[in-house]
Design a protein around this motif. Structure first.
Motif, mmCIF file in Angstrom:
data_model
loop_
_atom_site.group_PDB
_atom_site.id
_atom_site.type_symbol
_atom_site.label_atom_id
_atom_site.label_comp_id
_atom_site.label_asym_id
_atom_site.label_seq_id
_atom_site.Cartn_x
_atom_site.Cartn_y
_atom_site.Cartn_z
ATOM 1 N N VAL A 77 0.854 -1.027 0.140
ATOM 2 C CA VAL A 77 -0.004 0.103 -0.237
ATOM 3 C C VAL A 77 0.684 1.309 0.132
ATOM 4 O O VAL A 77 0.606 2.191 -0.629
ATOM 5 N N TYR A 78 1.884 1.193 0.772
ATOM 6 C CA TYR A 78 2.913 2.334 0.743
ATOM 7 C C TYR A 78 3.536 2.614 -0.341
ATOM 8 O O TYR A 78 3.400 3.706 -1.102
ATOM 9 N N PHE A 79 4.108 1.659 -1.159
ATOM 10 C CA PHE A 79 4.623 1.896 -2.324
ATOM 11 C C PHE A 79 3.948 2.352 -3.288
ATOM 12 O O PHE A 79 4.216 3.169 -4.348
ATOM 13 N N VAL A 80 2.493 1.755 -3.595
ATOM 14 C CA VAL A 80 1.702 2.163 -4.471
ATOM 15 C C VAL A 80 1.205 3.837 -4.257
ATOM 16 O O VAL A 80 1.198 4.413 -5.139
ATOM 17 N N PHE A 81 0.970 4.076 -2.912
ATOM 18 C CA PHE A 81 0.620 5.526 -2.593
ATOM 19 C C PHE A 81 1.972 6.195 -3.014
ATOM 20 O O PHE A 81 1.503 7.404 -3.633
ATOM 21 N N ASN A 86 3.309 10.529 -7.655
ATOM 22 C CA ASN A 86 4.332 10.992 -8.570
ATOM 23 C C ASN A 86 3.254 11.523 -9.783
ATOM 24 O O ASN A 86 3.923 12.017 -10.763
ATOM 25 N N PHE A 87 1.975 11.164 -9.751
ATOM 26 C CA PHE A 87 1.165 11.608 -10.670
ATOM 27 C C PHE A 87 0.614 13.070 -10.557
ATOM 28 O O PHE A 87 0.030 13.856 -11.420
ATOM 29 N N VAL A 88 0.914 13.597 -9.438
ATOM 30 C CA VAL A 88 0.535 14.796 -9.093
ATOM 31 C C VAL A 88 1.747 15.845 -9.521
ATOM 32 O O VAL A 88 2.690 15.400 -8.863
ATOM 33 N N PHE A 94 10.232 12.198 -10.253
ATOM 34 C CA PHE A 94 10.351 11.567 -11.579
ATOM 35 C C PHE A 94 9.254 11.263 -12.269
ATOM 36 O O PHE A 94 8.174 11.389 -11.823
ATOM 37 N N GLN A 95 9.470 10.676 -13.238
ATOM 38 C CA GLN A 95 8.416 9.899 -14.312
ATOM 39 C C GLN A 95 7.342 9.396 -13.611
ATOM 40 O O GLN A 95 7.861 8.461 -13.071
ATOM 41 N N PRO A 96 6.106 9.649 -13.795
ATOM 42 C CA PRO A 96 5.086 8.843 -13.104
ATOM 43 C C PRO A 96 5.123 7.525 -13.531
ATOM 44 O O PRO A 96 4.795 6.414 -12.608
ATOM 45 N N GLY A 97 5.238 7.142 -14.762
ATOM 46 C CA GLY A 97 5.171 5.552 -15.289
ATOM 47 C C GLY A 97 6.368 4.882 -14.576
ATOM 48 O O GLY A 97 6.211 3.734 -14.553
ATOM 49 N N PRO A 102 8.267 -0.642 -10.697
ATOM 50 C CA PRO A 102 8.974 -1.357 -9.685
ATOM 51 C C PRO A 102 7.654 -2.341 -8.871
ATOM 52 O O PRO A 102 7.644 -3.459 -8.269
ATOM 53 N N VAL A 103 6.817 -1.352 -8.430
ATOM 54 C CA VAL A 103 5.612 -1.819 -7.872
ATOM 55 C C VAL A 103 4.899 -2.954 -8.545
ATOM 56 O O VAL A 103 4.577 -3.941 -8.060
#
Length: 144
Positions: A77-81, A86-88, A94-97, A102-103
Motif C-alpha cells: 500500500v505504501y509503495f503504491v501510494f 508521482n502523478f501529482v 521523476f516520471q510517473p510511469g 517496480p511496484v
C-alpha cells in the motif's frame, strides 16, 4: 501405456458409513444405471463426499482475491501510494510511469508465486483424491 490404463480403470472407491442414507437416496452399490438416469433427468442427489480441497483460488476469483491479499500488506500500500503521488505535478520527483514499474513488478512476481503454489496444491489434492481406499463398515443390510 496399456498397463497403466488398466490400473486406472480397476481403481474404484466405495465408501460406506454406518449411517442410514437420507430418505429417497439410492444405494451407490445398487447399480449405476439408475443413478445415470437420475443424473440425466437433472435431479442428482447432493450427498456429502470426502474430497480434499486446499486451494484458495478459482479461475474467476484469482485476480480479485490475490490483489485483496497483496494490498493487506502495508508495504505494498505504501509503495503504491508513493507511486501515485508521482502523478501529482506539484509533488512528482521523476516520471510517473517509471514510479509504477517496480511496484507492478513486485505485485506480478508475488501473484505468479501464489498462482504456482495454488496449482501445486491443486495437483496434490487431485493425487490424494484419486488414491484407492479401503473402508470397513458394520452397516446392516437394509430391507427395501
Amino acid at each position: 501405456p496399456p498397463g497403466r490404463r488398466r490400473r486406472r480403470e480397476g481403481r474404484t472407491r466405495t465408501v460406506r458409513s454406518n449411517l442410514l442414507p437420507p430418505p429417497g437416496a439410492e444405494d451407490p452399490a445398487a447399480g449405476a444405471a439408475k443413478g445415470e438416469r437420475r443424473r440425466r433427468r437433472g435431479c442428482a442427489q447432493h450427498l456429502a463426499d470426502n474430497r480434499l480441497k486446499t486451494t484458495k483460488y478459482t479461475l474467476l476469483s484469482f485476480l480479485p482475491k490475490n490483489l485483496f491479499e497483496q494490498f493487506h500488506r502495508p508495504a505494498n500500500v505504501y509503495f503504491v501510494f508513493i507511486a501515485l503521488l508521482n502523478f501529482v505535478p506539484a509533488v512528482n520527483a521523476f516520471q510517473p510511469g517509471l514510479a509504477l514499474a517496480p511496484v507492478l513488478f513486485i505485485l506480478a512476481i508475488t501473484a505468479f508465486r501464489d498462482l504456482w503454489e495454488d496449482y501445486s496444491r491443486h495437483r496434490s489434492d487431485h493425487k490424494i483424491n484419486h488414491l484407492g481406499c479401503l473402508v470397513f463398515s458394520s452397516r446392516p443390510h437394509l430391507k427395501r
